[in-house]
Scaffold this motif. Structure first.
Motif, PDB file in Angstrom:
ATOM      1  N   VAL A  14      29.392  43.526  37.989  1.00  0.00           N
ATOM      2  CA  VAL A  14      30.242  43.023  39.083  1.00  0.00           C
ATOM      3  C   VAL A  14      30.625  41.562  38.859  1.00  0.00           C
ATOM      4  O   VAL A  14      31.771  41.153  39.124  1.00  0.00           O
ATOM      5  CB  VAL A  14      29.527  43.195  40.438  1.00  0.00           C
ATOM      6  CG1 VAL A  14      30.276  42.438  41.544  1.00  0.00           C
ATOM      7  CG2 VAL A  14      29.429  44.672  40.795  1.00  0.00           C
ATOM      8  N   ILE A  15      29.715  40.740  38.357  1.00  0.00           N
ATOM      9  CA  ILE A  15      29.992  39.308  38.169  1.00  0.00           C
ATOM     10  C   ILE A  15      31.198  39.082  37.249  1.00  0.00           C
ATOM     11  O   ILE A  15      32.099  38.305  37.594  1.00  0.00           O
ATOM     12  CB  ILE A  15      28.733  38.570  37.648  1.00  0.00           C
ATOM     13  CG1 ILE A  15      27.683  38.478  38.762  1.00  0.00           C
ATOM     14  CG2 ILE A  15      29.087  37.173  37.145  1.00  0.00           C
ATOM     15  CD1 ILE A  15      26.357  37.876  38.321  1.00  0.00           C
ATOM     16  N   PRO A  16      31.274  39.704  36.063  1.00  0.00           N
ATOM     17  CA  PRO A  16      32.483  39.508  35.242  1.00  0.00           C
ATOM     18  C   PRO A  16      33.766  39.983  35.929  1.00  0.00           C
ATOM     19  O   PRO A  16      34.827  39.372  35.757  1.00  0.00           O
ATOM     20  CB  PRO A  16      32.192  40.336  33.983  1.00  0.00           C
ATOM     21  CG  PRO A  16      30.711  40.422  33.919  1.00  0.00           C
ATOM     22  CD  PRO A  16      30.266  40.498  35.333  1.00  0.00           C
ATOM     23  N   LEU A  17      33.680  41.072  36.720  1.00  0.00           N
ATOM     24  CA  LEU A  17      34.872  41.538  37.433  1.00  0.00           C
ATOM     25  C   LEU A  17      35.323  40.516  38.466  1.00  0.00           C
ATOM     26  O   LEU A  17      36.530  40.277  38.631  1.00  0.00           O
ATOM     27  CB  LEU A  17      34.586  42.884  38.114  1.00  0.00           C
ATOM     28  CG  LEU A  17      34.370  44.094  37.204  1.00  0.00           C
ATOM     29  CD1 LEU A  17      34.130  45.349  38.037  1.00  0.00           C
ATOM     30  CD2 LEU A  17      35.568  44.303  36.290  1.00  0.00           C
ATOM     31  N   ILE A  18      34.367  39.909  39.146  1.00  0.00           N
ATOM     32  CA  ILE A  18      34.710  38.849  40.100  1.00  0.00           C
ATOM     33  C   ILE A  18      35.348  37.679  39.360  1.00  0.00           C
ATOM     34  O   ILE A  18      36.331  37.086  39.829  1.00  0.00           O
ATOM     35  CB  ILE A  18      33.459  38.389  40.874  1.00  0.00           C
ATOM     36  CG1 ILE A  18      32.949  39.520  41.777  1.00  0.00           C
ATOM     37  CG2 ILE A  18      33.754  37.140  41.700  1.00  0.00           C
ATOM     38  CD1 ILE A  18      31.631  39.217  42.457  1.00  0.00           C
ATOM     39  N   GLY A  19      34.794  37.347  38.197  1.00  0.00           N
ATOM     40  CA  GLY A  19      35.377  36.272  37.383  1.00  0.00           C
ATOM     41  C   GLY A  19      36.817  36.551  37.013  1.00  0.00           C
ATOM     42  O   GLY A  19      37.662  35.653  37.025  1.00  0.00           O
ATOM     43  N   ALA A  20      37.113  37.812  36.695  1.00  0.00           N
ATOM     44  CA  ALA A  20      38.491  38.187  36.357  1.00  0.00           C
ATOM     45  C   ALA A  20      39.412  37.979  37.546  1.00  0.00           C
ATOM     46  O   ALA A  20      40.509  37.407  37.424  1.00  0.00           O
ATOM     47  CB  ALA A  20      38.539  39.643  35.898  1.00  0.00           C
ATOM     48  N   LEU A  21      38.978  38.411  38.726  1.00  0.00           N
ATOM     49  CA  LEU A  21      39.811  38.299  39.924  1.00  0.00           C
ATOM     50  C   LEU A  21      40.025  36.849  40.346  1.00  0.00           C
ATOM     51  O   LEU A  21      41.070  36.513  40.931  1.00  0.00           O
ATOM     52  CB  LEU A  21      39.179  39.086  41.071  1.00  0.00           C
ATOM     53  CG  LEU A  21      39.057  40.608  40.849  1.00  0.00           C
ATOM     54  CD1 LEU A  21      38.304  41.259  41.999  1.00  0.00           C
ATOM     55  CD2 LEU A  21      40.438  41.237  40.699  1.00  0.00           C
ATOM     56  N   LEU A  22      39.045  35.984  40.056  1.00  0.00           N
ATOM     57  CA  LEU A  22      39.153  34.570  40.445  1.00  0.00           C
ATOM     58  C   LEU A  22      39.871  33.716  39.403  1.00  0.00           C
ATOM     59  O   LEU A  22      40.143  32.545  39.661  1.00  0.00           O
ATOM     60  CB  LEU A  22      37.757  33.992  40.704  1.00  0.00           C
ATOM     61  CG  LEU A  22      37.013  34.527  41.937  1.00  0.00           C
ATOM     62  CD1 LEU A  22      35.633  33.885  42.036  1.00  0.00           C
ATOM     63  CD2 LEU A  22      37.808  34.252  43.211  1.00  0.00           C
ATOM     64  N   THR A  23      40.168  34.293  38.249  1.00  0.00           N
ATOM     65  CA  THR A  23      40.830  33.524  37.189  1.00  0.00           C
ATOM     66  C   THR A  23      42.122  32.860  37.661  1.00  0.00           C
ATOM     67  O   THR A  23      42.332  31.659  37.402  1.00  0.00           O
ATOM     68  CB  THR A  23      41.109  34.422  35.967  1.00  0.00           C
ATOM     69  OG1 THR A  23      39.872  34.875  35.422  1.00  0.00           O
ATOM     70  CG2 THR A  23      41.867  33.658  34.892  1.00  0.00           C
ATOM     71  N   PRO A  24      43.034  33.547  38.357  1.00  0.00           N
ATOM     72  CA  PRO A  24      44.265  32.878  38.833  1.00  0.00           C
ATOM     73  C   PRO A  24      43.976  31.735  39.801  1.00  0.00           C
ATOM     74  O   PRO A  24      44.713  30.747  39.833  1.00  0.00           O
ATOM     75  CB  PRO A  24      45.034  34.011  39.522  1.00  0.00           C
ATOM     76  CG  PRO A  24      44.496  35.269  38.942  1.00  0.00           C
ATOM     77  CD  PRO A  24      43.056  34.991  38.670  1.00  0.00           C
ATOM     78  N   VAL A  25      42.894  31.882  40.596  1.00  0.00           N
ATOM     79  CA  VAL A  25      42.532  30.816  41.551  1.00  0.00           C
ATOM     80  C   VAL A  25      42.128  29.559  40.794  1.00  0.00           C
ATOM     81  O   VAL A  25      42.589  28.448  41.099  1.00  0.00           O
ATOM     82  CB  VAL A  25      41.385  31.289  42.468  1.00  0.00           C
ATOM     83  CG1 VAL A  25      40.960  30.163  43.408  1.00  0.00           C
ATOM     84  CG2 VAL A  25      41.808  32.520  43.261  1.00  0.00           C
TER      85      VAL A  25
END
Length: 708
Positions: A14-25
């Motif tokens: 889950v942590i890497p997936l969250i990292g992917a979603l927060l990349t644009p932020v």
């Protein structure tokens, strides 16, 4: 503390997936923060996996579930057993090092936000595959990595000539063999989809007869196997599921996508084609193989599955090695090598089901997966540094680089030695274990051929590995390098942010090699205990450990023969290898056969691409233009004709009648107006005259007797 341990397997992916979603932020805040945080989230997954290692070493399993599709009684869950924890830890740490390497390798690229998103999303989905407790959830991760691989292989989608893979101008059967990143990405996507569809069909058949996607339920309740056997679908379902592994792990006949996937950034090659996606197929077989072996009432029922796995594995290993021998591009050589080494892993998992000790081949395959993931990721990262330093992907454009890139040379020498099977490096132990497991398989008519192919492949592996080292680091600098030197482009060592990750992996390769025998024994013990615990019908032979003398001699002979030939021609440079193909027609023909990829790639294009294009052209010419367009034109012409006739009828008939009636009415109206004079005397006179005429008419009727 117990609650935290239950949550850890979820955090790993889950942590890497969250990292992917927060990349644009993070990208909106600052580019540097975005880059650092991308690596931090990958680190979070690696740390979470590492915290699970005590659970694996103790032989315990964490199985956590939450409701997902209640109507079908399907839950989402994680299964953290020694197999998944071990693989997840290895994968997660290699992924983190590749992310760090990417900070330097991809520096300045204008599309880094997209790059970091796909990289972390890929890592999350790969770890989801490893930790899923059921087929359906695994399939979501399976498709996730497929989507990301398409985006990352075709990352440089402007398709500039410098980003093409393959030699421009090289044609086979009339077809060009150089591909743009967009083409390579689509090719990978389409070929792996073939395997994915096979996988989906297989798991749906399994679900229909078992009523569950859960790995643990399939292992505990084996009644479904009887129904599959009675329906004649036990082996077909298993092989269909194995088809997914064939596609993802680039095994014959779905192997042709991986060499062309080198069009992507080198960091992507290190991630996808060394440590992660191509290993997903191997992990799938490792997860599913024991389930089918355990469920079979008698071993002979499942034998065809494992024979198929072993044969596809060894043939793929041999096939790809022959192509690596003649490869001209450094990344393509490593790509062929990846396909070949995964073939070794499949061979090991195949012979596991053909042996009296299932864990022997099982451990060998997973040991080689670990060993290969480490040294091949380092080789790809080192290759990226070499391409940056020399401005070329071709081996013959390099030479003499050990003087200018000492740390890269030492690191690549270690990991290349591991690939070749040099003693006391990790690859030596894992490859020796595979050969020993093959010898330990039950006697079959083809096992001696399989073993011979595995040994010949090991000889070729040693040859092409040291050929690469010789062409890159030994001899004189190439004309290409001398020209760049005159232009002011001096060869220099890779920056530390790129150098340190693959140096660490080289150190890990050396460390595992030093304790290789004990590492293998420990892995064997851990996995054996897990297999016996999870599968009631799998029994482990306690005395299966030790070194097999025949396998050991074969391993040493292979690296010695292959290494010596490569040393003679490419390191010591005592003879010119090109003269062999120039002076011998058979050698020249064999070279062309291997260099042209056994003509398989070109044949695939003719059958699946050109034939479709040709069919579409014929259909367009004969059906679209010859039939449909003519019908459409005829209908249009007829419509226009009928419209013209209708217009004439409307103007000349309908309008004529209407206008005639109107004109007659107008004339009658004019006549009537003249009668209506408005003079009373005229009206009285008309009235009297009318009355007289009526009287005369009546008299005439009466006198003549005419009946009315």
């Amino acid at each position: 503390m117990a609650d935290l341990v239950q949550v850890l397997p979820w955090l790993v992916w889950v942590i890497p997936l969250i990292g992917a979603l927060l990349t644009p932020v993070f990208a909106h805040i600052n580019g540097k923060i975005r880059d650092i945080m991308a690596a931090v989230f990958a680190l979070g997954g690696a740390v979470s996996a590492t915290l699970l290692l005590p659970t694996a070493l103790s032989g315990e399993t964490i199985h956590s579930e939450i409701p997902w599709i209640p109507s079908l009684n399907i839950n989402a869950g994680v299964l953290a057993d020694p197999l998944s924890i071990f693989i997840a830890t290895v994968v997660a740490w290699i992924c983190f090092l590749i992310m760090v390497y990417s900070i330097g390798y991809m520096h300045g690229d204008p599309n880094l936000t997209r790059y970091w998103f796909f990289m972390n999303f890929f890592i999350g989905n790969m770890l989801l595959i490893v930790l899923s407790d059921n087929f359906l959830q695994m399939f979501f991760g399976w498709e996730g990595v497929g989507l990301c691989s398409y985006g990352l292989i075709g990352f440089w989608n402007k398709d500039e000539l410098k980003d093409y893979v393959g030699t421009r101008g090289h044609t086979v059967l009339g077809l060009p063999q150089a591909y743009s990143p967009s083409q390579a990405g689509m090719k990978a996507f389409m070929m792996t989809r073939v395997g994915d569809i096979s996988f989906l069909i297989g798991l749906l058949i399994l679900y229909y007869y078992s009523g569950t996607f859960s790995f643990t339920e399939l292992a505990e309740k084996t009644g479904w196997s009887k129904e599959l056997v009675s329906a004649g679908l036990f082996i077909p379902a298993a092989i269909l599921i194995f088809g997914g592994a064939v596609g993802k792990s680039a095994q014959f006949p779905l192997h042709e996508w991986l060499p062309d996937a080198m069009a992507g950034p080198t960091a992507v090659s290190a991630l996808i084609h060394a440590a992660t996606m191509v290993k997903a197929g191997v992990f799938l077989v490792a997860r599913v193989g024991p389930i089918f072996y355990n469920a079979a009432e008698v071993t002979s029922q499942v034998t065809p599955l494992f024979i198929t796995i072993a044969w596809i594995g060894v043939f793929t290993a041999f096939l790809a090695a022959t192509q690596a021998v003649v490869a001209k591009e450094i990344k393509k050589l490593l790509a062929y090598s990846t396909v070949s080494q995964i073939g070794y892993m499949m061979l090991a998992l195949g012979v596991a089901g053909l042996s009296t000790d299932f864990a022997l081949g099982y451990t060998a395959g997973l040991f080689h997966l670990t060993s290969h993931a480490i040294f091949k990721a380092a080789l790809f990262m080192g290759a990226g540094a070499l391409i940056h330093a020399t401005g070329s992907k071709y081996l013959h454009d390099m030479g003499g680089l050990r003087k200018h890139m000492k740390y890269t040379y030492i690191s690549m020498l270690i990991v290349a030695g591991s690939l070749a099977g040099v003693p006391f490096l990790s690859g030596f132990w894992s490859k020796d274990a595979i050969l020993a497991a093959t010898l330990g398989a039950s006697e079959t008519s083809s096992m001696s051929i399989i073993y011979a192919l595995a040994v010949v492949t090991a000889v070729m592996t040693a040859f092409y590995t040291f050929k690469m080292i010789g062409l890159v680091f030994f001899g004189k600098p190439s004309e290409h390098l001398e020209e760049r030197e005159r232009e002011g482009h001096h060869v220099h060592e890779a920056p530390k942010i790129m150098l340190i990750p693959y140096t660490i992996l080289a150190g890990a390769t050396l460390a595992i090699g030093i304790v290789g025998f004990f590492f293998e024994e420990g892995l064997h013990e851990m996995l054996s205990r897990n297999l016996e615990h999870e599968f009631a019908n799998i029994h482990i032979v306690e005395a299966s450990g030790g070194i097999n003398p025949t396998a050991l001699v074969s391993s040493l002979a292979a690296v010695g023969i292959g290494g010596f030939i490569a040393y003679y021609y490419y390191i010591a440079r005592k003879a010119d290898p090109t003269k062999i193909t120039q002076n011998n027609s058979f050698a020249r023909g064999l070279y062309q056969f291997f260099y042209n990829r056994w003509y398989m790639n070109a044949i695939y294009y003719w059958v699946f691409v050109k034939s479709v294009e040709g069919f579409s052209r014929i259909t367009f010419k004969n059906l679209e233009l010859g039939v449909i367009d003519k019908i459409s034109t005829s209908v249009a012409t007829s419509t226009i004709t009928f419209s013209t006739i209708g217009r004439w009828v409307d103007i000349n008939v309908v309008d004529g009648v209407s206008n005639g009636i109107a004109s007659a009415g107008k004339v009658l109206s004019g006549v009537s107006r003249r009668i209506q004079t408005g003079v009373t005397e005229e009206y009285v006179f008309a009235y009297v005259m009318g009355a007289v005429l009526l009287i005369l008419l009546f008299l005439y009727i009466l006198l003549t007797g005419v009946s009315v």
